[in-house]
Structures are given as structure tokens and as C-alpha cells.
Design a protein around this motif. Structure first.
Motif, PDB file in Angstrom:
ATOM      1  N   ALA A 156      15.474  39.394 -22.858  1.00 38.62           N
ATOM      2  CA  ALA A 156      16.176  38.977 -23.973  1.00 38.62           C
ATOM      3  C   ALA A 156      14.889  39.705 -24.999  1.00 38.62           C
ATOM      4  N   PRO A 157      14.645  40.924 -24.905  1.00 41.49           N
ATOM      5  CA  PRO A 157      13.615  41.478 -25.954  1.00 41.49           C
ATOM      6  C   PRO A 157      13.934  41.582 -27.153  1.00 41.49           C
ATOM      7  N   ARG A 158      12.942  41.173 -28.193  1.00 45.80           N
ATOM      8  CA  ARG A 158      12.865  41.389 -29.429  1.00 45.80           C
ATOM      9  C   ARG A 158      11.957  42.157 -29.978  1.00 45.80           C
ATOM     10  N   VAL A 159      12.195  43.355 -30.321  1.00 40.64           N
ATOM     11  CA  VAL A 159      10.986  44.451 -30.540  1.00 40.64           C
ATOM     12  C   VAL A 159      10.941  44.681 -32.186  1.00 40.64           C
ATOM     13  N   LEU A 160       9.643  44.618 -32.761  1.00 39.00           N
ATOM     14  CA  LEU A 160       9.404  44.855 -33.969  1.00 39.00           C
ATOM     15  C   LEU A 160       8.264  46.396 -34.042  1.00 39.00           C
ATOM     16  N   GLU A 161       8.957  47.391 -34.619  1.00 48.05           N
ATOM     17  CA  GLU A 161       8.481  48.578 -34.439  1.00 48.05           C
ATOM     18  C   GLU A 161       7.798  49.082 -36.041  1.00 48.05           C
ATOM     19  N   VAL A 162       6.811  49.386 -36.006  1.00 45.06           N
ATOM     20  CA  VAL A 162       6.175  49.919 -37.261  1.00 45.06           C
ATOM     21  C   VAL A 162       6.260  51.465 -37.073  1.00 45.06           C
ATOM     22  N   GLY A 163       6.978  52.176 -37.730  1.00 46.49           N
ATOM     23  CA  GLY A 163       7.020  53.700 -37.549  1.00 46.49           C
ATOM     24  C   GLY A 163       8.088  54.091 -36.585  1.00 46.49           C
ATOM     25  N   LEU A 164       9.335  54.179 -37.303  1.00 43.35           N
ATOM     26  CA  LEU A 164      10.387  54.381 -36.214  1.00 43.35           C
ATOM     27  C   LEU A 164      10.521  55.786 -36.036  1.00 43.35           C
ATOM     28  N   GLY A 165      10.086  56.789 -36.939  1.00 41.38           N
ATOM     29  CA  GLY A 165      10.035  58.119 -36.610  1.00 41.38           C
ATOM     30  C   GLY A 165      11.376  58.858 -36.184  1.00 41.38           C
ATOM     31  N   LEU A 166      11.195  59.408 -34.824  1.00 45.31           N
ATOM     32  CA  LEU A 166      12.299  60.011 -34.279  1.00 45.31           C
ATOM     33  C   LEU A 166      13.125  59.114 -33.311  1.00 45.31           C
ATOM     34  N   MET A 167      12.734  57.964 -33.380  1.00 45.05           N
ATOM     35  CA  MET A 167      13.378  56.879 -32.725  1.00 45.05           C
ATOM     36  C   MET A 167      13.204  57.030 -31.255  1.00 45.05           C
ATOM     37  N   VAL A 168      12.231  57.836 -30.617  1.00 42.78           N
ATOM     38  CA  VAL A 168      11.774  57.852 -29.291  1.00 42.78           C
ATOM     39  C   VAL A 168      11.729  56.560 -28.669  1.00 42.78           C
ATOM     40  N   ASN A 169      10.867  55.718 -29.433  1.00 44.21           N
ATOM     41  CA  ASN A 169      10.392  54.283 -28.614  1.00 44.21           C
ATOM     42  C   ASN A 169      11.717  53.621 -28.597  1.00 44.21           C
ATOM     43  N   PHE A 170      12.459  53.503 -29.538  1.00 44.89           N
ATOM     44  CA  PHE A 170      13.643  52.641 -29.635  1.00 44.89           C
ATOM     45  C   PHE A 170      14.763  53.282 -28.558  1.00 44.89           C
ATOM     46  N   ARG A 171      14.730  54.650 -28.363  1.00 48.01           N
ATOM     47  CA  ARG A 171      15.794  55.030 -27.451  1.00 48.01           C
ATOM     48  C   ARG A 171      15.308  54.581 -25.991  1.00 48.01           C
ATOM     49  N   VAL A 172      14.178  54.590 -25.732  1.00 48.56           N
ATOM     50  CA  VAL A 172      13.339  54.189 -24.410  1.00 48.56           C
ATOM     51  C   VAL A 172      13.634  52.808 -24.123  1.00 48.56           C
ATOM     52  N   ALA A 173      13.382  51.969 -25.181  1.00 46.13           N
ATOM     53  CA  ALA A 173      13.831  50.801 -24.915  1.00 46.13           C
ATOM     54  C   ALA A 173      15.273  50.186 -25.077  1.00 46.13           C
ATOM     55  N   LEU A 174      16.147  51.096 -25.497  1.00 44.36           N
ATOM     56  CA  LEU A 174      17.542  51.034 -25.313  1.00 44.36           C
ATOM     57  C   LEU A 174      17.911  51.093 -23.879  1.00 44.36           C
ATOM     58  N   GLU A 175      17.477  52.267 -23.342  1.00 44.77           N
ATOM     59  CA  GLU A 175      17.768  52.855 -22.208  1.00 44.77           C
ATOM     60  C   GLU A 175      17.434  51.793 -21.188  1.00 44.77           C
ATOM     61  N   SER A 176      16.496  51.062 -21.183  1.00 47.49           N
ATOM     62  CA  SER A 176      16.012  50.163 -20.267  1.00 47.49           C
ATOM     63  C   SER A 176      16.953  48.957 -20.279  1.00 47.49           C
ATOM     64  N   ALA A 177      17.213  48.599 -21.535  1.00 47.17           N
ATOM     65  CA  ALA A 177      17.932  47.337 -21.741  1.00 47.17           C
ATOM     66  C   ALA A 177      19.376  47.715 -21.421  1.00 47.17           C
ATOM     67  N   LEU A 178      19.954  48.731 -21.550  1.00 55.37           N
ATOM     68  CA  LEU A 178      21.326  49.357 -20.917  1.00 55.37           C
ATOM     69  C   LEU A 178      21.240  49.194 -19.388  1.00 55.37           C
ATOM     70  N   ALA A 179      20.264  49.623 -18.790  1.00 60.48           N
ATOM     71  CA  ALA A 179      20.187  49.750 -17.383  1.00 60.48           C
ATOM     72  C   ALA A 179      20.074  48.477 -16.848  1.00 60.48           C
ATOM     73  N   ARG A 180      19.433  47.373 -17.326  1.00 62.12           N
ATOM     74  CA  ARG A 180      19.395  46.149 -16.890  1.00 62.12           C
ATOM     75  C   ARG A 180      20.486  45.148 -17.529  1.00 62.12           C
ATOM     76  N   GLY A 181      21.285  45.639 -18.147  1.00 63.34           N
ATOM     77  CA  GLY A 181      22.188  44.686 -18.754  1.00 63.34           C
ATOM     78  C   GLY A 181      21.820  43.773 -19.603  1.00 63.34           C
ATOM     79  N   VAL A 182      20.584  43.892 -20.406  1.00 66.40           N
ATOM     80  CA  VAL A 182      20.403  42.947 -21.312  1.00 66.40           C
ATOM     81  C   VAL A 182      20.676  43.059 -22.767  1.00 66.40           C
TER      82      VAL A 182
END
Length: 222
Positions: free
Chosen positions: A47-73
Motif C-alpha cells: 500500500a505505497p504512499r509516496v511523497l515527492e519533492v520535485g514532480l518535474g516531468l512525472m517520470v518517478n510518478f509514472r514508474v511508481a504507477l507502472e509498478s502499482a498497476l502491474a501488482r494490482g495495488v
């Protein structure tokens, strides 16, 4: 702003005001996966809860999202961004993430709203200075500290700010960042993170900090 390609084939931007690119030349996608996703163990968290400082181009968000979607979380993501990029710039940076990019496309349609939600999870964006942003207490399981460098953007690395990030982190949460600066690591320790150097890309070192005990107020200031 100028588009550039990093060594893993993924694009980034060069910010003329800071005189730095948004990502290292070794690879935007590589850093997002190996440092921010894996070193914080977000790719394993139920049940990841991520706090990011510096969203920028959303690369980190998209990578975390891809992982969550693949795992169904369900992913909960809170980001603070001082200088949001225009929709057309964000749309120009697409990544080889088949699950996450579909959601990212929907987010772009409403960008720059402050909240996005769906069966995949929730993204909240605070537009403003991280030093003034309202952050939840004892909330995050991971902190992605990804602003411009301490030399170019020192206010994002101040001890007082690190203390605020510790207040926002649950015990056992992991902070990750690309900087291995000695003063920064000492400040991490003083506010309640246990810092570790970890191998980065090439000759670089990265830093992870594990939230231990209770947050400690930085008596010496920032």
C-alpha cells in the motif's frame, strides 16, 4: 527549455534558470526505477504512499504507477512542485510504460489540476514552495527527494525542510535521493533518518535514509 536524450534512450529537459537537466545523463528512466522505486522498496510495498519533492516531468510518478498497476495495488502519491511544466511539454515526454502511460494520458487532459484519482489510486499535487507546503503527518512510506541540486536549489535541501519530511514519514519509511553530499547526509541523521550511501549509476553514489525513532527537531537550524 531544451529537450535532451539520456543514455537509456529516454528524454529529459534542460532548465536554463537552474542550469541543469531534470535527469542525469546516465538515464531518466533508469534512475527512476533503480533509485526512487527500488531503493525505497516502493515496488514491494502492498500500500505505497509516496511523497515527492520535485514532480518535474512525472517520470518517478509514472514508474511508481507502472509498478502499482502491474501488482494490482493502490498507489497514493503526493507531490510538491514549484514550477509546473505546461501540458504540451509534459505530453512530449512519453515513456515505454504500457500500463502507466494510459493513466498518464488521462491525467494530462486535466493538467494542471491538483487532484487525480481512479481505480489505480490517487495523485495530489501541491503547487508551490516545499518549505511552505502543508504536509500530512506520519503519512509517507517513501520520500522521493528529487529537486535540482543543492548547489543550484539549496532551499530544497535545508535541514528544516528535511525535518518536515521526517514529520511526514512513517517509521521505517525510506527517503531516496541522488545527492551524496556530506552536509546533507549529516542533516538527514540529525532530523531522524538513518542515512546510507548506495551505489549509483557509473561512479556516482546515491543516498537513502530510513526513518527511525521519532522526528528530531533540528536545533541548529537549516
Amino acid at each position: 527549455m531544451e529537450f535532451r536524450y539520456t543514455e537509456d534512450g529516454t528524454p529529459t529537459l534542460f532548465h536554463p534558470g537552474y542550469g541543469e537537466a531534470y535527469h542525469p545523463r546516465q538515464g531518466a528512466l533508469l534512475q527512476a526505477r533503480r533509485l526512487y522505486l527500488e531503493k525505497t522498496r516502493t515496488h514491494l510495498h502492498p500500500a505505497p504512499r509516496v511523497l515527492e519533492v520535485g514532480l518535474g516531468l512525472m517520470v518517478n510518478f509514472r514508474v511508481a504507477l507502472e509498478s502499482a498497476l502491474a501488482r494490482g495495488v493502490f498507489l497514493r502519491y503526493l507531490a510538491v512542485e514549484k514550477e509546473p511544466l505546461p501540458r504540451e511539454v509534459m505530453a512530449a515526454i512519453r515513456l515505454p510504460l504500457p500500463l502507466g502511460e494510459r493513466v498518464f494520458g488521462e491525467i494530462l487532459k486535466a493538467w494542471p489540476e491538483e487532484r487525480f484519482a481512479g481505480p489505480w489510486g490517487e495523485l495530489k499535487v501541491v503547487f508551490g514552495d516545499i518549505r511552505e507546503a502543508a504536509l500530512p503527518t506520519l503519512w509517507a512510506t517513501a520520500v522521493f527527494l528529487d529537486p535540482f541540486s543543492p548547489q543550484k536549489n539549496p532551499e530544497a535541501w535545508e535541514k528544516a525542510l528535511l525535518w518536515r519530511l521526517r514529520l511526514a514519514s512513517r517509521r521505517g519509511a525510506v527517503l531516496a535521493t541522488y545527492s551524496a553530499q556530506g552536509a546533507f547526509r549529516r542533516a538527514l541523521k540529525e532530523v531522524g533518518f538513518r542515512p546510507h550511501r548506495v551505489p549509483g549509476v557509473g561512479k556516482r553514489e546515491w543516498t537513502v535514509g530510513i526513518a527511525v525513532g521519532a522526528p528530531r527537531f533540528p536545533c541548529n537550524g537549516g
